[in-house]
Design a protein around this motif. Sequence first.
Motif, PDB file in Angstrom:
ATOM      1  N   PRO A 150       0.822  -1.221   0.000  1.00  0.00           N
ATOM      2  CA  PRO A 150       0.000   0.000   0.000  1.00  0.00           C
ATOM      3  C   PRO A 150       0.846   1.257   0.000  1.00  0.00           C
ATOM      4  CG  PRO A 150      -0.702  -1.532   1.715  1.00  0.00           C
ATOM      5  CD  PRO A 150       0.571  -2.060   1.168  1.00  0.00           C
ATOM      6  N   LEU A 182       1.903  -4.865   7.655  1.00  0.00           N
ATOM      7  CA  LEU A 182       0.640  -5.269   8.274  1.00  0.00           C
ATOM      8  C   LEU A 182      -0.566  -4.809   7.468  1.00  0.00           C
ATOM      9  CD1 LEU A 182       1.172  -4.704  12.097  1.00  0.00           C
ATOM     10  CD2 LEU A 182       0.781  -6.871  10.940  1.00  0.00           C
ATOM     11  N   THR A 183      -0.410  -3.727   6.721  1.00  0.00           N
ATOM     12  CA  THR A 183      -1.545  -3.233   5.937  1.00  0.00           C
ATOM     13  C   THR A 183      -1.630  -3.889   4.570  1.00  0.00           C
ATOM     14  OG1 THR A 183      -0.166  -1.365   5.204  1.00  0.00           O
ATOM     15  CG2 THR A 183      -1.634  -0.985   7.068  1.00  0.00           C
ATOM     16  N   PRO A 202      -2.388  -7.337   2.781  1.00  0.00           N
ATOM     17  CA  PRO A 202      -2.839  -8.721   2.985  1.00  0.00           C
ATOM     18  C   PRO A 202      -1.877  -9.778   2.439  1.00  0.00           C
ATOM     19  CG  PRO A 202      -4.700  -7.340   2.385  1.00  0.00           C
ATOM     20  CD  PRO A 202      -3.468  -6.479   2.271  1.00  0.00           C
ATOM     21  N   HIS A 225       1.280  -9.651   4.905  1.00  0.00           N
ATOM     22  CA  HIS A 225       0.977  -9.428   6.320  1.00  0.00           C
ATOM     23  C   HIS A 225       1.855 -10.291   7.228  1.00  0.00           C
ATOM     24  CE1 HIS A 225      -1.554 -10.558   9.849  1.00  0.00           C
ATOM     25  NE2 HIS A 225      -1.796  -9.270   9.874  1.00  0.00           N
ATOM     26  N   ALA A 275       0.902  -2.700  16.525  1.00  0.00           N
ATOM     27  CA  ALA A 275      -0.531  -3.012  16.502  1.00  0.00           C
ATOM     28  C   ALA A 275      -1.041  -3.468  17.852  1.00  0.00           C
ATOM     29  CB  ALA A 275      -0.825  -4.056  15.421  1.00  0.00           C
ATOM     30  N   THR A 310       0.051  -6.703  18.751  1.00  0.00           N
ATOM     31  CA  THR A 310      -1.402  -6.740  18.926  1.00  0.00           C
ATOM     32  C   THR A 310      -1.929  -7.468  20.142  1.00  0.00           C
ATOM     33  OG1 THR A 310      -1.558  -6.944  16.542  1.00  0.00           O
ATOM     34  CG2 THR A 310      -3.552  -7.256  17.774  1.00  0.00           C
ATOM     35  N   SER A 356      -5.507  -7.937  21.687  1.00  0.00           N
ATOM     36  CA  SER A 356      -6.876  -7.498  21.700  1.00  0.00           C
ATOM     37  C   SER A 356      -7.553  -8.586  22.469  1.00  0.00           C
ATOM     38  CB  SER A 356      -7.429  -7.363  20.311  1.00  0.00           C
ATOM     39  OG  SER A 356      -7.657  -8.579  19.721  1.00  0.00           O
ATOM     40  N   PHE A 389      -0.377 -11.486  20.535  1.00  0.00           N
ATOM     41  CA  PHE A 389      -0.131 -11.586  19.108  1.00  0.00           C
ATOM     42  C   PHE A 389       1.173 -10.885  18.815  1.00  0.00           C
ATOM     43  CE2 PHE A 389      -1.694  -9.815  14.840  1.00  0.00           C
ATOM     44  CZ  PHE A 389      -1.063 -10.832  14.164  1.00  0.00           C
ATOM     45  N   PHE A 418      -7.047   4.908   7.216  1.00  0.00           N
ATOM     46  CA  PHE A 418      -6.984   3.835   6.221  1.00  0.00           C
ATOM     47  C   PHE A 418      -7.961   4.151   5.099  1.00  0.00           C
ATOM     48  CE2 PHE A 418      -4.432   1.009   8.772  1.00  0.00           C
ATOM     49  CZ  PHE A 418      -4.782   1.310  10.070  1.00  0.00           C
ATOM     50  N   ALA A 461      -9.230  -5.918   4.802  1.00  0.00           N
ATOM     51  CA  ALA A 461      -7.944  -6.270   5.374  1.00  0.00           C
ATOM     52  C   ALA A 461      -8.055  -6.176   6.887  1.00  0.00           C
ATOM     53  CB  ALA A 461      -6.848  -5.332   4.860  1.00  0.00           C
ATOM     54  N   ARG A 462      -7.014  -6.613   7.552  1.00  0.00           N
ATOM     55  CA  ARG A 462      -6.935  -6.420   8.991  1.00  0.00           C
ATOM     56  C   ARG A 462      -5.611  -5.745   9.296  1.00  0.00           C
ATOM     57  NH1 ARG A 462      -9.679 -11.433  12.067  1.00  0.00           N
ATOM     58  NH2 ARG A 462      -8.605 -10.508  13.820  1.00  0.00           N
ATOM     59  N   PHE A 463      -5.648  -4.917  10.283  1.00  0.00           N
ATOM     60  CA  PHE A 463      -4.402  -4.343  10.776  1.00  0.00           C
ATOM     61  C   PHE A 463      -4.176  -4.934  12.152  1.00  0.00           C
ATOM     62  CE2 PHE A 463      -0.903  -1.559  10.808  1.00  0.00           C
ATOM     63  CZ  PHE A 463      -0.749  -1.111  12.104  1.00  0.00           C
ATOM     64  N   GLY A 464      -3.257  -5.880  12.222  1.00  0.00           N
ATOM     65  CA  GLY A 464      -3.096  -6.611  13.464  1.00  0.00           C
ATOM     66  C   GLY A 464      -4.331  -7.454  13.741  1.00  0.00           C
ATOM     67  N   ALA A 465      -4.537  -7.763  14.991  1.00  0.00           N
ATOM     68  CA  ALA A 465      -5.677  -8.597  15.360  1.00  0.00           C
ATOM     69  C   ALA A 465      -6.896  -7.776  15.721  1.00  0.00           C
ATOM     70  CB  ALA A 465      -5.296  -9.484  16.536  1.00  0.00           C
ATOM     71  N   ILE A 494      -4.873   1.065   0.976  1.00  0.00           N
ATOM     72  CA  ILE A 494      -4.760  -0.383   0.831  1.00  0.00           C
ATOM     73  C   ILE A 494      -5.477  -0.849  -0.426  1.00  0.00           C
ATOM     74  CG2 ILE A 494      -5.424  -2.583   1.937  1.00  0.00           C
ATOM     75  CD1 ILE A 494      -5.154  -1.062   4.615  1.00  0.00           C
TER      76      ILE A 494
END
Lengths: 633, 103
Positions: free
Chosen positions: A243, A366-367, A369, A372, A499, A579, A581, A599, B3, B9-13, B99
Amino acid sequence: MKLDDAVTSKIGQDVDPVTFEVLNHRLLSITEEMGIQYMRCSGSNVLITGNDAATAIMRADGALVAVGPYIVTQGNVLPLIVEATQRMSTDVGIHDGDIFICNDPYLGAIHAPDFATVAPIFHGGEIVAWIGASGHQLDTGGMDPGGFSVKAVDIHQEGLRMPPVKIVDRGTVREDVLRWILNQVRDPLVGLDVKGQIAALNNGRRRLLELIETWGVAPVKGVMEGSITHAREKLQRRLRELPDGRWRDVQYIDHDGHEPNIYRIVCTMTKHGDRIVFDFTDTSPNARGLINSTYSGLQAAVLSSMYINLCWDIPWNRGVRDCIEIVTESGTVNNCAYPAPCAMATISAVIVTIDVTWRCLAQLLLTSPPHHEQAMAVWSGTSMAPIFSGRSQHGFAFAATEMSHFGGGGGARTYADGVDTAGIVFNTTPNMPNIEDQEAEYPVLYLFRRHLRDSGGPGLYRGGRSAELAYMVYEAPEGKLEGLFAGTGAEMPNAIGVAGGMPGAAIRVARVVGTGLNDRVRRGQPLPAALEDVAGEVEILSCKHERTPIAGAMSGTTAGRRAAATAIRYAASRRASLTTSGAGSCHRRPHARYTASQFGLTAPSTLMRRRSCVPSFAGPGLPSRARRARVTP
Amino acid sequence: MRFSGRGTARFGAALGLDLDGGAIRCTHCTSTLGKPGEDLLPGLREWEAPLTAAGPVRGEDYDRGRFRLRHVLCPNCGSTLDVHLSFEGAPRPSMEAVIGTTS
């Protein structure tokens, strides 16, 4: 084997893919062999156990073609050394069989302890390539032993500073130059290290000429050019897949050797199309003390970060440099202006520049896919080099860097924890010294060295743990040694997560006096296995602590001598994770079990040419406080 | 924290990016945090903690009160989206990613 003319003429400048791969890997093998030779000739623990060296093959104009699997930051500056050599040697000339030595950070080196040697490769009367070998020397003869002068205020106080000087003239070592170098430094082992570099380059020259003899100079030059083109084009393709955007990160250096001032390194990374710009605007002005780096260190740091994060399957050479732009202002802490001191550049401004660019690149990955899973949290982050000097139990004067700070933890990945004590970020084949070797070489006795509990940053996947250790002076002929400590990242960790992952540990240096350990040794009693079990007064030392006596045991010391003062402990900070979460648990209590899903990022299995690195110790199997759980959206 | 672009997409979890659908969500509680192209930060919660919130040996022996750990959180469930150092007067980390569009 010599190819017949028919095959040679067919290859010419257009090298077929198979031949390209064979020759390209042969070039890489030559760089690796040069390094092995260098380290086997050296007597220095820094080189033998730490692999703190670099080798490279360069094009005739100095462009990097292949770098050895060692300290990649040192390898990145060898082209700058070649450029300085070419520019400054018009009076003495550059001839077949010459070798030049240089360690001036303002002429291409990273810091004065890294002595770089470069040699032209002649064929048919013209230069067809350059080869180089660089290594961290035990001493540079400055204010303090070991090359790090904590109280230096300019580069002149940091010891020997060589512009490119011819140390081998047409195949003959210039003993006068070698004598001059050894006259400046404390440890005569530096002479063996320099000779090791000369031996490595002699061997590298022989191997490269064998390659040219077998395949012809045109194909070899074609492969060198092709490797650079291949790297550039492949990286451009990868960049176009990623990106576009802008990422900014800020990291810090604490303490400049004089004052606990904070210096920030700001990186704004902009990716557009197939180009990346690293803009260091808003970075702090250069410091009064040794934490600065020159432009060579800055560039080396950016390139190292690029190689590891984006070039896992791309040759690490000039082709990568062609895809980036660096925006920086002279007079800043990672692009310092003469005569700012920069002895500690590698483990201050350079490593923190790696950290800040790394975090930007990790977020970029990370952005994306498709890419990643290549993202990693910041790896190692900081470092701390204890240096001790004096007279060894063998009667020799020495200056030594305790190299266990190379045992940093690896960054966590998107699917696994970080690797414990995976190594310092800019060394692709890091090692930690074997303690038995250390104790055989120097008058020290280790109490312990092991993984530091909870040093990995918590997250869904935790960062790799780093190490802690303690040692004491033992049987030093003069009853003591002198020590100094040069570290970054005591007041704050530099191993920042990505993240949502938490940071890894910072560094800590402590000295304990009045331990009575020498008596315990004499009585054959077990030594304490934890700092908390060491009797005496604990003093936390500054992360940049000037030279100070470290008292120890002498044979036959009378009772009542208080000077068994030496349990030095440091904890190297490592790795953050990626990350968290989790289950609402966003409050992190110290020492708590982290129930949040964690993570993080671990050392990439795709890191190029990584030899197995077996830690020279086995720590206790401490249970990780991190618990892994899948996040269910 | 911004974004934009195409796709998912995912950014991290913790961050789910539904750029075609026009929503950026917390993956844990699925609450919408913002729209593509918007700066998410004003809508997120921030919490500053001592460095020791990350564990021991995080600078407590050298603490001069200058650094904190800044957590950026989902305002609904508290999931952590980012953690970085906070130092007074310093620029803060940021990101703007486009993205799903390749050059």
